[in-house]
Scaffold this motif. Structure first.
Motif, PDB file in Angstrom:
ATOM      1  N   TRP A  39       0.836  -1.200   0.000  1.00 48.73           N
ATOM      2  CA  TRP A  39       0.000   0.000   0.000  1.00 48.73           C
ATOM      3  C   TRP A  39       0.872   1.252   0.000  1.00 48.73           C
ATOM      4  N   GLU A  40       1.938   1.237   0.798  1.00 52.42           N
ATOM      5  CA  GLU A  40       2.798   2.417   0.940  1.00 52.42           C
ATOM      6  C   GLU A  40       3.724   2.637  -0.254  1.00 52.42           C
ATOM      7  N   SER A  41       4.082   1.557  -0.951  1.00 48.10           N
ATOM      8  CA  SER A  41       5.069   1.693  -2.018  1.00 48.10           C
ATOM      9  C   SER A  41       4.453   1.994  -3.378  1.00 48.10           C
ATOM     10  N   GLY A  42       3.143   2.034  -3.461  1.00 44.02           N
ATOM     11  CA  GLY A  42       2.484   2.332  -4.730  1.00 44.02           C
ATOM     12  C   GLY A  42       1.215   3.123  -4.512  1.00 44.02           C
ATOM     13  N   GLY A 198      25.898  -7.543   2.989  1.00 40.46           N
ATOM     14  CA  GLY A 198      26.577  -6.473   2.278  1.00 40.46           C
ATOM     15  C   GLY A 198      26.251  -6.565   0.805  1.00 40.46           C
ATOM     16  N   GLY A 199      27.231  -7.068   0.042  1.00 32.56           N
ATOM     17  CA  GLY A 199      27.033  -7.153  -1.393  1.00 32.56           C
ATOM     18  C   GLY A 199      26.166  -8.303  -1.837  1.00 32.56           C
ATOM     19  N   GLN A 200      25.788  -9.201  -0.893  1.00 33.78           N
ATOM     20  CA  GLN A 200      25.011 -10.377  -1.303  1.00 33.78           C
ATOM     21  C   GLN A 200      23.666  -9.983  -1.915  1.00 33.78           C
ATOM     22  N   TRP A 201      22.997  -8.997  -1.307  1.00 30.10           N
ATOM     23  CA  TRP A 201      21.707  -8.559  -1.847  1.00 30.10           C
ATOM     24  C   TRP A 201      21.880  -7.991  -3.251  1.00 30.10           C
ATOM     25  N   PHE A 202      22.904  -7.180  -3.432  1.00 28.21           N
ATOM     26  CA  PHE A 202      23.129  -6.567  -4.743  1.00 28.21           C
ATOM     27  C   PHE A 202      23.528  -7.617  -5.777  1.00 28.21           C
ATOM     28  N   LYS A 203      24.197  -8.674  -5.329  1.00 24.65           N
ATOM     29  CA  LYS A 203      24.502  -9.777  -6.241  1.00 24.65           C
ATOM     30  C   LYS A 203      23.219 -10.476  -6.680  1.00 24.65           C
ATOM     31  N   LEU A 204      22.315 -10.680  -5.738  1.00 23.43           N
ATOM     32  CA  LEU A 204      21.012 -11.281  -6.064  1.00 23.43           C
ATOM     33  C   LEU A 204      20.319 -10.474  -7.155  1.00 23.43           C
ATOM     34  N   VAL A 205      20.268  -9.154  -6.982  1.00 25.71           N
ATOM     35  CA  VAL A 205      19.615  -8.270  -7.953  1.00 25.71           C
ATOM     36  C   VAL A 205      20.355  -8.305  -9.292  1.00 25.71           C
ATOM     37  N   GLU A 206      21.688  -8.268  -9.216  1.00 24.62           N
ATOM     38  CA  GLU A 206      22.508  -8.288 -10.442  1.00 24.62           C
ATOM     39  C   GLU A 206      22.303  -9.567 -11.238  1.00 24.62           C
ATOM     40  N   PHE A 207      22.342 -10.715 -10.552  1.00 27.25           N
ATOM     41  CA  PHE A 207      22.158 -11.994 -11.240  1.00 27.25           C
ATOM     42  C   PHE A 207      20.775 -12.063 -11.889  1.00 27.25           C
ATOM     43  N   HIS A 208      19.781 -11.611 -11.143  1.00 28.81           N
ATOM     44  CA  HIS A 208      18.409 -11.651 -11.661  1.00 28.81           C
ATOM     45  C   HIS A 208      18.264 -10.728 -12.869  1.00 28.81           C
ATOM     46  N   LYS A 209      18.886  -9.567 -12.782  1.00 31.52           N
ATOM     47  CA  LYS A 209      18.794  -8.600 -13.888  1.00 31.52           C
ATOM     48  C   LYS A 209      19.476  -9.128 -15.141  1.00 31.52           C
ATOM     49  N   ASN A 210      20.590  -9.850 -14.966  1.00 27.15           N
ATOM     50  CA  ASN A 210      21.288 -10.419 -16.126  1.00 27.15           C
ATOM     51  C   ASN A 210      20.433 -11.448 -16.853  1.00 27.15           C
ATOM     52  N   LYS A 211      19.612 -12.160 -16.083  1.00 30.50           N
ATOM     53  CA  LYS A 211      18.766 -13.183 -16.694  1.00 30.50           C
ATOM     54  C   LYS A 211      17.445 -12.609 -17.199  1.00 30.50           C
ATOM     55  N   PHE A 212      16.898 -11.652 -16.434  1.00 28.57           N
ATOM     56  CA  PHE A 212      15.602 -11.048 -16.802  1.00 28.57           C
ATOM     57  C   PHE A 212      15.755  -9.521 -16.793  1.00 28.57           C
ATOM     58  N   PRO A 213      16.338  -8.941 -17.833  1.00 27.36           N
ATOM     59  CA  PRO A 213      16.595  -7.495 -17.846  1.00 27.36           C
ATOM     60  C   PRO A 213      15.325  -6.661 -17.680  1.00 27.36           C
ATOM     61  N   ASN A 214      15.345  -5.782 -16.675  1.00 24.77           N
ATOM     62  CA  ASN A 214      14.260  -4.813 -16.453  1.00 24.77           C
ATOM     63  C   ASN A 214      12.885  -5.449 -16.318  1.00 24.77           C
ATOM     64  N   ILE A 215      12.860  -6.647 -15.727  1.00 25.27           N
ATOM     65  CA  ILE A 215      11.586  -7.327 -15.499  1.00 25.27           C
ATOM     66  C   ILE A 215      11.454  -7.682 -14.033  1.00 25.27           C
ATOM     67  N   GLY A 216      10.282  -7.410 -13.469  1.00 26.58           N
ATOM     68  CA  GLY A 216       9.937  -7.908 -12.137  1.00 26.58           C
ATOM     69  C   GLY A 216      10.843  -7.457 -11.017  1.00 26.58           C
ATOM     70  N   PHE A 217      11.408  -8.431 -10.327  1.00 28.63           N
ATOM     71  CA  PHE A 217      12.108  -8.220  -9.067  1.00 28.63           C
ATOM     72  C   PHE A 217      13.179  -7.141  -9.126  1.00 28.63           C
ATOM     73  N   ASN A 218      13.927  -7.057 -10.227  1.00 30.36           N
ATOM     74  CA  ASN A 218      15.068  -6.145 -10.281  1.00 30.36           C
ATOM     75  C   ASN A 218      14.708  -4.721 -10.698  1.00 30.36           C
ATOM     76  N   PRO A 220      13.272  -0.845 -10.411  1.00 30.39           N
ATOM     77  CA  PRO A 220      13.270   0.117  -9.301  1.00 30.39           C
ATOM     78  C   PRO A 220      11.978   0.090  -8.487  1.00 30.39           C
ATOM     79  N   LYS A 221      10.840  -0.079  -9.158  1.00 32.29           N
ATOM     80  CA  LYS A 221       9.559  -0.072  -8.446  1.00 32.29           C
ATOM     81  C   LYS A 221       9.467  -1.248  -7.473  1.00 32.29           C
ATOM     82  N   GLN A 222       9.865  -2.437  -7.924  1.00 25.73           N
ATOM     83  CA  GLN A 222       9.777  -3.587  -7.031  1.00 25.73           C
ATOM     84  C   GLN A 222      10.838  -3.519  -5.942  1.00 25.73           C
ATOM     85  N   GLN A 223      12.016  -3.028  -6.261  1.00 25.04           N
ATOM     86  CA  GLN A 223      13.031  -2.868  -5.229  1.00 25.04           C
ATOM     87  C   GLN A 223      12.571  -1.890  -4.153  1.00 25.04           C
ATOM     88  N   SER A 224      11.804  -0.890  -4.549  1.00 29.18           N
ATOM     89  CA  SER A 224      11.234   0.054  -3.584  1.00 29.18           C
ATOM     90  C   SER A 224      10.284  -0.659  -2.626  1.00 29.18           C
TER      91      SER A 224
END
Length: 349
Positions: A39-42, A198-218, A220-224
């Motif tokens: 509710w708060e993020s959208g 530390g960097g583990q979360w950003f690695k999760l996002v990076e790996f996901h983005k490499n496989k699914f560019p600009n879709i879903g989890f990675n 900005p809106k979903q990260q928010s």
């Protein structure tokens, strides 16, 4: 017993303690903090159906109205509040009350909201949940043109049936892991929450983005949304696991746990290490870890990906329901949608 439609976040916040009382047995996706964070993020047009017995909250179904553009027209759709970030829609009912009566009230409220929108479309009603099956039965009796179909499977591993898992894949993973350990230091890490990462979360996002560019989890809106989730205190439900080779993070998993069940939510891995099956290695490690802790179930969530069959001891279906009682154009759109889904069209006007 009366129904109230809540549209204000402030009014929802007043129900926090009562919400905790009725959502104890639901999926993790119906926790108060999860819904509040959405509710708060959208900028959401929420229709939260609440059923009260006097002043006591005894049932709820979180919905929202979403607008879509189709050609020159804007179309309003009544859908689940959990339709974006979640794999299940829960019909929330307190213990010790008549679920049939509560669901009848919820269904009546949906029928009233029906007149405000062009379509009703509620997805992810699990065949494994009695409340969802009962709601679907009531929805089928609504007026208008209707479509209901099996949307997606949700494979599950019951740890009581762990011995039923074929061991061919397990042996292959074991062999690959043993080979890696000859020349590398391998470490699997499992932790509650994301604090201290530390960097583990950003690695999760990076790996996901490499496989699914600009879709879903990675995105900005979903990260928010996930940042808001952690800010609001969702840590107790979070499980985060990752695999390291010589100190380098090569695979991650961000998921949840509640009531002795693990939810396999967002896995990702480094493509450079794909040939070693690091994603599968981490998955086996997560399963073994929570089995050793005495958990009962490992929910693979939506999707029939091939690798999930190695862990399948049970399977449910997520059902979808669509309906309209508006003009000819809306009926034609629903007919086209039914043909696209290759499902029978129900004309029961």
């Amino acid at each position: 017993m009366q129904a109230v439609i809540i549209t204000s976040l402030i009014d929802f916040e007043k129900l926090e303690s009562q919400w905790a009382d009725i959502s104890g047995e639901t999926s993790v996706f119906s926790e108060y903090v999860w819904l509040k964070s959405q509710w708060e993020s959208g900028c959401l047009d929420v229709r939260l159906i609440c059923i009260f017995d006097g002043e006591a909250l005894i049932g709820a179904l979180p919905l929202q109205v979403v607008e879509y553009r189709f050609l020159w027209k804007r179309i309003k759709v009544l859908t689940a509040l959990n339709n974006k970030y979640s794999d299940y829609v829960d019909v929330i009912i307190s213990g010790g009350v008549s679920r049939v009566k509560v669901i009848a009230k919820i269904s009546k409220s949906i029928s009233q909201l029906y007149n405000e929108v062009d379509f009703v479309k509620i997805d992810n009603l699990s065949s494994g949940e009695r409340n969802c099956r009962l709601l679907l039965r009531h929805l089928k009796d609504m007026q208008g043109y209707k479509l209901y179909y099996q949307n997606v499977t949700t494979p599950r591993l019951k740890f009581d049936n762990f011995s039923e898992i074929p061991n061919k894949q397990a042996k292959d993973v074991e062999r690959r892991l043993k080979k890696l350990k000859k020349n590398h230091v391998i470490k699997f890490n499992h932790q509650d929450g994301v604090k201290g990462l530390g960097g583990q979360w950003f690695k999760l996002v990076e790996f996901h983005k490499n496989k699914f560019p600009n879709i879903g989890f990675n995105t900005p809106k979903q990260q928010s949304f996930y940042r808001k989730l952690f800010e609001n205190g969702f840590e107790q439900f979070v499980e985060f696991s990752y695999m390291e080779i010589d100190g380098k993070v090569v695979a991650c998993h961000f998921g949840f746990k509640k009531n002795s069940k693990v939810y396999y939510y967002i896995p990702s891995f480094d493509k450079e290490y794909q040939k070693h099956s690091v994603g599968m290695m981490l998955l086996f490690s997560i399963v073994e870890h929570y089995k050793s802790l005495g958990f009962n179930e490992f929910d693979m969530l939506r999707g029939a990906e091939a690798y999930k069959r190695y862990f399948l001891t049970d399977e449910y279906l997520n059902m979808s329901f669509c309906a309209t009682n508006k003009g000819l154009l809306k009926r034609v759109l629903l007919l086209c949608f039914s043909l696209f889904k290759n499902r029978p069209f129900k004309n029961e006007a």
